[in-house]
Write a protein that holds these residues in place. Structure first.
Motif, PDB file in Angstrom:
ATOM      1  N   ARG A   8      34.925 -24.799  18.175  1.00  0.00           N
ATOM      2  CA  ARG A   8      35.872 -24.687  17.054  1.00  0.00           C
ATOM      3  C   ARG A   8      37.063 -23.807  17.436  1.00  0.00           C
ATOM      4  NH1 ARG A   8      31.000 -24.036  14.350  1.00  0.00           N
ATOM      5  NH2 ARG A   8      31.344 -21.783  14.127  1.00  0.00           N
TER       6      ARG A   8
ATOM      7  N   ASP B  82      32.377 -25.829   8.931  1.00  0.00           N
ATOM      8  CA  ASP B  82      33.833 -25.821   9.100  1.00  0.00           C
ATOM      9  C   ASP B  82      34.300 -27.052   9.863  1.00  0.00           C
ATOM     10  OD1 ASP B  82      33.813 -23.403   7.824  1.00  0.00           O
ATOM     11  OD2 ASP B  82      34.562 -22.228   9.523  1.00  0.00           O
ATOM     12  N   ASP B  83      33.413 -27.601  10.703  1.00  0.00           N
ATOM     13  CA  ASP B  83      33.735 -28.811  11.461  1.00  0.00           C
ATOM     14  C   ASP B  83      32.425 -29.541  11.734  1.00  0.00           C
ATOM     15  OD1 ASP B  83      34.344 -30.715  13.538  1.00  0.00           O
ATOM     16  OD2 ASP B  83      36.169 -29.572  13.959  1.00  0.00           O
TER      17      ASP B  83
ATOM     18  N   ALA C 185      29.219 -20.912  10.996  1.00  0.00           N
ATOM     19  CA  ALA C 185      30.167 -21.686  10.175  1.00  0.00           C
ATOM     20  C   ALA C 185      30.199 -23.150  10.594  1.00  0.00           C
ATOM     21  CB  ALA C 185      31.555 -21.056  10.282  1.00  0.00           C
TER      22      ALA C 185
ATOM     23  N   SER D 166      36.272 -18.528  13.340  1.00  0.00           N
ATOM     24  CA  SER D 166      35.162 -18.948  12.484  1.00  0.00           C
ATOM     25  C   SER D 166      33.919 -18.190  12.917  1.00  0.00           C
ATOM     26  CB  SER D 166      34.928 -20.461  12.569  1.00  0.00           C
ATOM     27  OG  SER D 166      34.514 -20.826  13.872  1.00  0.00           O
TER      28      SER D 166
END
Length: 137
Positions: free
Chosen positions: A120, A46-47, A43, A39
């Motif tokens: 991540r 994304d989480d 980002a 990622s």
């Protein structure tokens, strides 16, 4: 005891008929190609859980990252540039493209986002290894 053979000549340095092989790189090392991070630095969506943890408690996330890297979880509290060292370790272990100076810049300029990126990545690696383990059984 003399290092010379009984006939008085110079010592034998090589066994006649043998070939000496020097291993420059261990077999199997360095065969995995370099890859990108899973990622991007920015980002965060994304989480969202990692993003919130990194935003409001970056030190806690960094300590969790250290533990996932099998380091002492308190290392960020007493080792200067621990983040850079951890990022280099992760990149090296996982063949991720990058450089030490780039990792250092990430710590200085984009620490919260880069810390989340590392979290991540560690989460992705854990999930991928778990799936690989289950597929072998």
């Amino acid at each position: 005891m003399s290092v010379y053979p009984e006939h008085g000549g110079p010592p034998v340095l090589y066994q006649p008929g043998t070939i000496n092989t020097v291993v420059i790189q261990q077999p199997g090392v360095g065969e995995r190609p370099l890859r990108d991070w899973n990622s991007g630095v920015c980002a965060c969506f994304d989480d969202c859980k990692i993003c919130l943890c990194g935003t409001f408690c970056g030190t806690c996330l960094l300590m969790r990252n250290a533990k996932r890297l099998k380091e002492n979880c308190c290392i960020p509290c007493y080792v200067p540039y621990a983040f850079t060292a951890m990022r280099v370790k992760l990149r090296t272990q996982e063949n991720i493209i990058g450089s030490i100076d780039g990792d250092c810049c990430m710590e200085m300029c984009c620490f919260p986002c880069a810390n989340c990126q590392m979290a991540r990545e560690l989460k992705y690696i854990k999930k991928a290894r778990k799936q690989a383990h289950h597929s072998h059984h």
